[in-house]
Design a protein around this motif. Structure first.
Motif, PDB file in Angstrom:
ATOM      1  N   SER A  40      40.914  33.549  27.508  1.00 43.05           N
ATOM      2  CA  SER A  40      41.824  34.120  28.498  1.00 43.05           C
ATOM      3  C   SER A  40      41.209  35.380  29.097  1.00 43.05           C
ATOM      4  N   PRO A  41      41.687  35.820  30.282  1.00 43.52           N
ATOM      5  CA  PRO A  41      41.120  37.013  30.923  1.00 43.52           C
ATOM      6  C   PRO A  41      41.248  38.247  30.038  1.00 43.52           C
ATOM      7  N   ALA A  42      40.396  39.230  30.304  1.00 42.96           N
ATOM      8  CA  ALA A  42      40.439  40.484  29.561  1.00 42.96           C
ATOM      9  C   ALA A  42      41.737  41.232  29.824  1.00 42.96           C
ATOM     10  N   PHE A  43      42.260  41.112  31.054  1.00 44.84           N
ATOM     11  CA  PHE A  43      43.504  41.784  31.445  1.00 44.84           C
ATOM     12  C   PHE A  43      44.371  40.828  32.245  1.00 44.84           C
ATOM     13  N   ASP A  44      45.652  41.073  32.211  1.00 42.13           N
ATOM     14  CA  ASP A  44      46.582  40.321  33.051  1.00 42.13           C
ATOM     15  C   ASP A  44      47.752  41.245  33.370  1.00 42.13           C
ATOM     16  N   TYR A  45      48.483  40.913  34.414  1.00 45.82           N
ATOM     17  CA  TYR A  45      49.652  41.722  34.747  1.00 45.82           C
ATOM     18  C   TYR A  45      50.705  40.847  35.393  1.00 45.82           C
ATOM     19  N   LYS A  46      51.938  41.322  35.316  1.00 44.25           N
ATOM     20  CA  LYS A  46      53.016  40.671  36.046  1.00 44.25           C
ATOM     21  C   LYS A  46      54.020  41.725  36.463  1.00 44.25           C
ATOM     22  N   ALA A  47      54.630  41.496  37.647  1.00 39.75           N
ATOM     23  CA  ALA A  47      55.651  42.397  38.165  1.00 39.75           C
ATOM     24  C   ALA A  47      57.013  41.932  37.666  1.00 39.75           C
ATOM     25  N   VAL A  48      57.749  42.824  37.057  1.00 39.64           N
ATOM     26  CA  VAL A  48      59.083  42.520  36.544  1.00 39.64           C
ATOM     27  C   VAL A  48      60.027  43.589  37.091  1.00 39.64           C
ATOM     28  N   LEU A  49      60.746  43.250  38.176  1.00 39.11           N
ATOM     29  CA  LEU A  49      61.606  44.221  38.850  1.00 39.11           C
ATOM     30  C   LEU A  49      60.796  45.474  39.189  1.00 39.11           C
ATOM     31  N   LYS A  50      61.155  46.621  38.597  1.00 42.22           N
ATOM     32  CA  LYS A  50      60.503  47.878  38.978  1.00 42.22           C
ATOM     33  C   LYS A  50      59.272  48.199  38.142  1.00 42.22           C
ATOM     34  N   THR A  51      58.997  47.408  37.099  1.00 35.71           N
ATOM     35  CA  THR A  51      57.872  47.724  36.224  1.00 35.71           C
ATOM     36  C   THR A  51      56.728  46.734  36.387  1.00 35.71           C
ATOM     37  N   THR A  52      55.554  47.170  35.996  1.00 34.45           N
ATOM     38  CA  THR A  52      54.388  46.299  35.920  1.00 34.45           C
ATOM     39  C   THR A  52      53.983  46.202  34.456  1.00 34.45           C
ATOM     40  N   VAL A  53      53.971  44.991  33.910  1.00 35.89           N
ATOM     41  CA  VAL A  53      53.572  44.780  32.520  1.00 35.89           C
ATOM     42  C   VAL A  53      52.092  44.406  32.517  1.00 35.89           C
ATOM     43  N   ILE A  54      51.261  45.297  31.979  1.00 34.27           N
ATOM     44  CA  ILE A  54      49.815  45.084  31.929  1.00 34.27           C
ATOM     45  C   ILE A  54      49.441  44.677  30.505  1.00 34.27           C
ATOM     46  N   THR A  55      48.833  43.513  30.374  1.00 29.63           N
ATOM     47  CA  THR A  55      48.451  42.998  29.064  1.00 29.63           C
ATOM     48  C   THR A  55      46.948  43.116  28.883  1.00 29.63           C
ATOM     49  N   ILE A  56      46.534  43.743  27.791  1.00 31.15           N
ATOM     50  CA  ILE A  56      45.120  43.846  27.418  1.00 31.15           C
ATOM     51  C   ILE A  56      44.871  42.829  26.309  1.00 31.15           C
ATOM     52  N   ASN A  57      43.943  41.916  26.534  1.00 26.64           N
ATOM     53  CA  ASN A  57      43.658  40.828  25.600  1.00 26.64           C
ATOM     54  C   ASN A  57      42.728  41.320  24.495  1.00 26.64           C
ATOM     55  N   THR A  58      43.263  41.458  23.287  1.00 24.85           N
ATOM     56  CA  THR A  58      42.476  42.021  22.181  1.00 24.85           C
ATOM     57  C   THR A  58      41.461  41.036  21.603  1.00 24.85           C
ATOM     58  N   SER A  59      41.460  39.791  22.073  1.00 20.52           N
ATOM     59  CA  SER A  59      40.462  38.825  21.605  1.00 20.52           C
ATOM     60  C   SER A  59      39.281  38.702  22.565  1.00 20.52           C
ATOM     61  N   HIS A  60      39.419  39.245  23.756  1.00 22.35           N
ATOM     62  CA  HIS A  60      38.355  39.116  24.745  1.00 22.35           C
ATOM     63  C   HIS A  60      37.158  39.974  24.349  1.00 22.35           C
ATOM     64  N   LYS A  61      35.961  39.511  24.670  1.00 18.31           N
ATOM     65  CA  LYS A  61      34.744  40.223  24.289  1.00 18.31           C
ATOM     66  C   LYS A  61      34.675  41.623  24.898  1.00 18.31           C
ATOM     67  N   PHE A  62      35.329  41.846  26.058  1.00 18.60           N
ATOM     68  CA  PHE A  62      35.340  43.185  26.642  1.00 18.60           C
ATOM     69  C   PHE A  62      36.083  44.157  25.729  1.00 18.60           C
ATOM     70  N   TYR A  63      37.138  43.672  25.088  1.00 14.27           N
ATOM     71  CA  TYR A  63      37.885  44.533  24.171  1.00 14.27           C
ATOM     72  C   TYR A  63      37.136  44.702  22.851  1.00 14.27           C
ATOM     73  N   THR A  64      36.724  43.595  22.240  1.00 15.31           N
ATOM     74  CA  THR A  64      36.126  43.673  20.903  1.00 15.31           C
ATOM     75  C   THR A  64      34.780  44.394  20.906  1.00 15.31           C
ATOM     76  N   SER A  65      34.016  44.262  22.021  1.00 19.32           N
ATOM     77  CA  SER A  65      32.681  44.854  22.059  1.00 19.32           C
ATOM     78  C   SER A  65      32.638  46.222  22.729  1.00 19.32           C
ATOM     79  N   PHE A  66      33.709  46.575  23.468  1.00 22.90           N
ATOM     80  CA  PHE A  66      33.659  47.828  24.222  1.00 22.90           C
ATOM     81  C   PHE A  66      34.899  48.689  24.004  1.00 22.90           C
ATOM     82  N   LEU A  67      36.059  48.180  24.420  1.00 23.60           N
ATOM     83  CA  LEU A  67      37.257  49.008  24.365  1.00 23.60           C
ATOM     84  C   LEU A  67      37.574  49.482  22.950  1.00 23.60           C
ATOM     85  N   SER A  68      37.494  48.589  21.967  1.00 25.52           N
ATOM     86  CA  SER A  68      37.851  48.971  20.602  1.00 25.52           C
ATOM     87  C   SER A  68      36.958  50.089  20.082  1.00 25.52           C
ATOM     88  N   LYS A  69      35.754  50.236  20.668  1.00 25.07           N
ATOM     89  CA  LYS A  69      34.835  51.286  20.233  1.00 25.07           C
ATOM     90  C   LYS A  69      35.140  52.610  20.925  1.00 25.07           C
TER      91      LYS A  69
END
Length: 597
Positions: free
Chosen positions: A510-539
């Motif tokens: 799945s993508p490293a990030f995803d988002y959806k608009a819910v009324l007035k808020t934006t829910v931003i999901t960071i995928n903790t299994s994606h290689k961008f997270y495991t190899s970079f963000l988590s560090k």
């Protein structure tokens, strides 16, 4: 003429079969001596040679400490088989047979150097079992003054990035030469095994700052390892395994992040505080007098936030992720004597047939040396005799004092059952949303609610949703995220956030990030299994400010895209898809570069 009770020349093989379970146990015996000598720093120095197969293997191990050192009399007897320099029951030591026994398990030749009042006063003794077998060595010769050998002299004052280790005033160096029973033989897996085992056995000494243990490879000192506590109860805040509530599937070491914590807590039976129980133990002392002494039993249990359905949704097995895998290695009951673990098993208090859930609680039994006999402590501190005894096997003369297992079982068995049942209940429950925001969300709310920050293209005529609609929509979103029974107020608070960040395992594809608009808020999901997270963000997330800054960067991009969705939604979808693909390809190339010439 009488004959010798022991023909030492014919006992070479017997002396080497000393009953140690593995190399970790033999190493631990030498560490015991260092701790007993008051050493603040202990180095385990691995030296490599080349095996017949041509590969590099560990052929020599040095143990260097800055304890009180030994005088000539003590040094002269330290390698004698059956000799003892420690009869006191107050500390870890007592039996005094550990140094030669543990050393002979690993190698045929031992050298011991020790010094007081400066390393220039170092004296040496040695034992070579092959020379004993050949009749060349018939006694432990008197200590002779001798310099520390060159491969180890460089560590006497050892400079690292964090400071200087000083062994120059007093200390001891034990060298295992021509090691032939080390398993695993190569440096990396041996270091890993030693780090795990020493961290477990000596966790209290490391945690309390009594002694530090460092594993050093002489040929590659930059890969030195500072042994951290490896707590089977997962309670120590400096443990080698810590967790972040936002990422329950991952594990960290102390200092890697500011938001990590111990994943277990002291067990409390619905508030009754049974996490630590002092049990009076009846026994016969060495004078044959019935007496009692206390044993402390401690229980721990996984925190809800690292085990419930919010952390691991239904259909997900917590045991397959990093915390669960490490917990599986730590499943058992730890027995602690004088702050040092000497055994770790189930001891007949429970079984694990088709019940892997037992990894999610911990138990340790802590006793003092005065109870050595009733616990059946072995002379090399390898194990205790703690098992269920059939009533028909009991000595009739001792029926008035129950076996130690029975005295402990009345507390341990029902508590294990209660913890197991509580974990089953936790696994089927979800979390309650507490309404708190991340620092990033608070910053974004402040900016977005500033009238001066309103975008020029924002549609001011857009119809505001009703409070009821906001509450219901917010509650549905929270339920989808795994929160239990959210209130109207919590739903409204969620929707009123300009941005909500969610960290979730969406799978490697799945993508490293995803988002959806819910009324007035934006829910931003960071995928903790994606290689961008495991190899970079988590560090980089080890720094809280860096995490906030990255979340603000990501939110600024996604909020900008969302603001233009009203008139170019299709184009924005294509843009995000293209960005996801580019990011994935770039990171893949970074991690696995192609050799293009």
């Amino acid at each position: 003429m009488g004959k010798s009770i022991v023909d030492i020349r014919n006992m070479g093989d017997a002396l080497r079969n000393t009953g140690y379970k593995n190399i970790e146990s033999a190493v631990s015996e030498i560490i015991d001596n260092s701790v007993e000598a008051g050493a603040k720093d202990i180095f385990v120095i691995l030296r490599e040679g080349v095996a017949a197969s041509g590969r590099k293997v560990v052929t020599e191990i040095g143990f260097l400490d800055n304890g009180e050192g030994m005088n000539a009399d003590v040094l002269g007897s330290c390698l004698g088989i059956g000799a003892s320099t420690r009869q006191s029951r107050k500390g870890m030591g007592r039996f005094g047979v550990g140094l030669p026994q543990a050393s002979l398990y690993a190698c045929p030749e031992i050298e011991v150097y020790s010094w007081q009042g400066g390393v220039e006063n170092a004296q040496k003794v040695y034992l070579d079992i092959n020379k004993v077998k050949d009749g060349e060595q018939t006694e432990i010769e008197d200590p002779i003054q001798e310099k520390i050998p060159d491969p180890y002299a460089v560590y006497i004052r050892y400079q690292t990035l964090v400071g200087v280790y000083d062994f120059s005033q007093s200390g001891t160096l034990v060298i295992w030469k021509r090691c032939d029973r080390i398993s695993p033989k190569t440096r990396a897996p041996l270091t890993e095994r030693l780090e795990f085992s020493l961290g477990q056995k000596f966790r209290y000494f490391i945690h309390d700052g009594v002694s530090k243990i460092k594993i050093v490879c002489d040929e590659n000192p930059e890969v030195a390892v500072d042994v951290a506590p490896n707590d089977p109860l997962f309670l120590m805040e400096d443990n080698c395994v810590l967790c972040d509530p936002a990422e329950p599937k991952l594990i960290y070491k102390a200092g890697q992040k500011t938001t990590i914590e111990a994943p277990f807590e002291l067990y409390s039976a619905k508030g009754t505080g049974t996490g630590e129980v002092e049990i009076p133990i009846k026994y016969i002392d060495k004078n044959g007098v019935p007496t009692t002494s206390s044993v402390l039993v401690r229980f721990s249990i996984v925190k809800n936030k690292f085990y419930d359905v919010t952390a691991f949704p239904k259909g997900t097995n917590p045991g397959t992720y990093k915390l669960g895998k490490h917990a599986a290695k730590m499943e058992g009951i730890s027995v602690i004597r004088a702050r040092r673990e000497i055994d770790f098993r189930r001891f007949d208090f429970y079984n694990v047939i088709n019940e892997p859930q037992h990894r999610w609680w911990g138990c340790e039994i802590i006793f003092g040396p005065e109870l050595d006999e009733i616990f059946g402590v072995s002379n090399n501190k390898q194990y205790v005799e703690l098992k269920r005894v059939d009533v028909n096997d009991l000595d009739p003369d001792e029926n008035d004092i129950p076996p130690i297992w029975d005295q402990l079982a009345t507390t341990i068995i029902p508590t294990i059952k209660a913890m197991y049942d509580q974990n089953e209940e936790t696994r089927n429950s979800t979390r309650t949303f507490d309404g708190s925001n991340s620092p990033s969300t608070d910053i974004i709310n402040t900016v977005e609610n500033d009238p001066a920050a309103v975008d020029l293209d924002e549609d001011e005529d857009m119809e505001e949703p009703s409070e009821e609609e906001v509450a219901e929509t917010g509650k549905e979103e929270l339920k989808e995220l795994g929160y239990e029974n959210p209130t109207d107020e919590q739903g409204i608070a969620f929707i009123n956030n300009s941005v909500n960040f969610v960290y979730a395992d969406k799978g490697e594809r799945s993508p490293a990030f995803d988002y959806k608009a819910v009324l007035k808020t934006t829910v931003i999901t960071i995928n903790t299994s994606h290689k961008f997270y495991t190899s970079f963000l988590s560090k980089i997330y080890t720094n809280a400010e860096v995490k906030i800054t990255f979340e603000l960067f990501l939110a600024s991009l996604i909020q900008s895209i969302r603001k233009t969705d009203a008139y170019q939604l299709a184009e924005n979808d294509r843009l995000m898809t293209t960005w996801y693909n580019r990011l994935n390809n770039y990171i893949s190339e970074q991690l696995n570069p192609r050799n293009i010439t």
